[in-house]
Design a protein around this motif. Structure first.
Motif: not given
Ligand SMILES: [Zn+2]
Ligand SMILES: [Zn+2]
Length: 249
Positions: A119, A131-135, A142, A164, A168
């Motif tokens: 992340e 870019r990444f974020r956990r779902t 991601y 999150a 994003l």
């Protein structure tokens, strides 16, 4: 930036259609987001597998990765151009390499170079920043934000309503959001780890995005009902993606 929709079904494919797959073209790069059931055949309508610069795997549910073993066969036994580097970068959850090797039944998939998504670590692909974020989904998943030449595309992957993912998505030109469930299942969205049209619309409204595109429809979900529900919650332009459709970001 442009995104081609290879498949828009969630869970399992509707008759004659494909599951998740999106080809993003930006700054001369081609990045594939997911490759579910039937999506490889749609990809090959547009490009050679050797034309890809990277694959992003949001998570390891089959409706997002089922065709990756077939992509590997195409790379291994196809007519390789002399210019091909010999390996394709695959960004995904840390278990992706082990999972796919198990599915294929071989210890190592030499055509893929696996990179574990983190992340806190954006990835730079020559003019394309990712870019990444956990779902919020039952397995490690991601959401993906792609930025190139001032344009921003965010793909929610599979998720229940998520702070999150909202962060994003902030200010995106296009939010490609899952709308798996019909409104009848809105109360169960949290438990299922998915969105309805109205929940996707609320996400778009809270994140201040410019345009909302709905995708990942469960086969029994009516996309037009989902669009109508999303429009009430968002207020901005909303559409349901079509298989084979191209969308400017
Ligand atoms: Zn899915
Ligand atoms: Zn999933």
């Amino acid at each position: 930036m442009r995104v081609w929709v290879l498949g828009r079904c969630g869970g399992y494919p509707r008759p004659g259609e494909a599951c998740s797959g999106y080809l993003v073209e930006a700054a001369g790069r081609r990045v594939l987001l997911d490759l579910g059931h039937g999506a490889l055949s749609r990809l090959l309508l547009r490009v050679s597998p050797y034309d890809l610069d990277a694959v992003v795997v949001s998570h390891l549910h089959p409706d997002h990765v089922a065709d990756l073993p077939a992509l590997r066969v195409a790379l291994r036994w196809g007519r390789r151009p002399a210019s091909w580097a010999g390996r394709l970068a695959v960004l995904g959850p840390a278990q992706a390499a082990e999972y796919l090797a198990h599915v294929v039944g071989e210890p190592v998939l030499e055509e893929f170079d696996f990179y574990a998504i983190a992340e806190a670590e954006p990835v730079e692909l020559d003019g394309l920043r990712v870019r990444f974020r956990r779902t919020r989904h039952p397995v490690e998943t991601y959401a993906v934000r792609l930025e190139s030449q001032g344009a921003v595309l965010v793909y929610t992957a599979d998720t229940a309503p998520s702070d999150a993912v909202r962060e994003l998505s902030r200010g995106a030109d296009v939010l490609l959001a899952e709308a798996t469930l019909s409104e009848a299942y809105r109360d169960r969205a949290d438990a299922a780890g998915h969105l309805t049209g109205s929940l996707a619309g609320a996400l778009a409204q809270e994140a201040g995005v410019r345009r909302l595109l709905l995708t990942h429809f469960f086969p029994t979900t009516d996309p037009q009902e989902s669009v109508a529900a999303a429009q009430k919650a968002f207020g901005g332009p909303v559409g349901a993606v079509e298989e084979g459709g191209a969308y400017e970001v």
